[in-house]
Write a protein that holds these residues in place. Structure first.
Motif, mmCIF file in Angstrom:
data_model
loop_
_atom_site.group_PDB
_atom_site.id
_atom_site.type_symbol
_atom_site.label_atom_id
_atom_site.label_comp_id
_atom_site.label_asym_id
_atom_site.label_seq_id
_atom_site.Cartn_x
_atom_site.Cartn_y
_atom_site.Cartn_z
ATOM 1 N N CYS A 60 43.489 41.384 48.825
ATOM 2 C CA CYS A 60 44.178 40.803 47.670
ATOM 3 C C CYS A 60 43.625 41.462 46.404
ATOM 4 O O CYS A 60 42.460 41.842 46.358
ATOM 5 N N ASP A 62 42.715 40.365 43.586
ATOM 6 C CA ASP A 62 41.676 39.665 42.830
ATOM 7 C C ASP A 62 40.333 39.596 43.550
ATOM 8 O O ASP A 62 39.396 38.997 43.042
ATOM 9 N N SER A 63 40.246 40.202 44.738
ATOM 10 C CA SER A 63 38.960 40.239 45.439
ATOM 11 C C SER A 63 38.012 41.159 44.672
ATOM 12 O O SER A 63 38.445 41.982 43.856
ATOM 13 N N LYS A 67 39.202 44.337 42.344
ATOM 14 C CA LYS A 67 38.836 44.507 40.926
ATOM 15 C C LYS A 67 38.101 45.832 40.718
ATOM 16 O O LYS A 67 38.326 46.524 39.725
ATOM 17 N N ARG A 70 40.624 48.693 40.667
ATOM 18 C CA ARG A 70 41.374 48.721 39.402
ATOM 19 C C ARG A 70 40.540 49.339 38.290
ATOM 20 O O ARG A 70 41.044 50.094 37.464
#
Length: 137
Positions: A60, A62-63, A67, A70
């Motif tokens: 996912c 937001d893990s 992050k 990104r």
């Protein structure tokens, strides 16, 4: 405290694509991927002598690995050291004032116990400590 370098973790966008690169170009055998829900990752390892490389893909965005990708893109993510007794190692580090991400062990790949030292506490390197299950040690 440290027994050996257990693995180097590489953050990747696509586990299958990365595994194919190492398999086809460097001739390594990649273990079956394993999902670790608690950490929001899929991971697969390949052995290099007594150590390994762990390819880590986020499940996912937001893990922590999502992050990381990104912010920094694919590449080196962490170093993992094997320890005999993870709880004792964490207690000793905490007593010494080392900044920890995990004060208690979590379940990692292959049923191992694992915990992270914060990069601030390890000169900018995300450091994982791993206690292997009896059968692997």
């Amino acid at each position: 405290m440290l027994k050996r370098i257990y693995h180097l973790g590489y953050a990747v966008e696509d586990l299958e694509v990365a595994a194919r690169f190492y398999r086809e170009n460097l001739g390594v055998e990649i273990e079956e991927p394993e999902e670790v829900e608690e950490q929001g990752i899929r991971a697969a390892m390949f052995r290099v002598g007594d150590s390994a490389v762990e390819l880590v893909e986020p499940t996912c965005p937001d893990s922590p690995v999502g992050k990381f990708l990104r912010k920094r893109g694919e590449g080196f993510h962490h170093v993992a050291f094997e320890v005999e007794d993870l709880e004792a190692a964490l207690a000793e580090l905490k007593e010494r004032g080392v900044e920890l991400i995990d004060e208690r062990p979590r379940v990692g790949v292959g049923g191992s116990k694992m915990a992270f030292i914060h990069p601030k506490g390890a000169h900018g390197v995300l450091t994982e400590l791993v206690e292997l299950p009896e059968k692997e040690a």
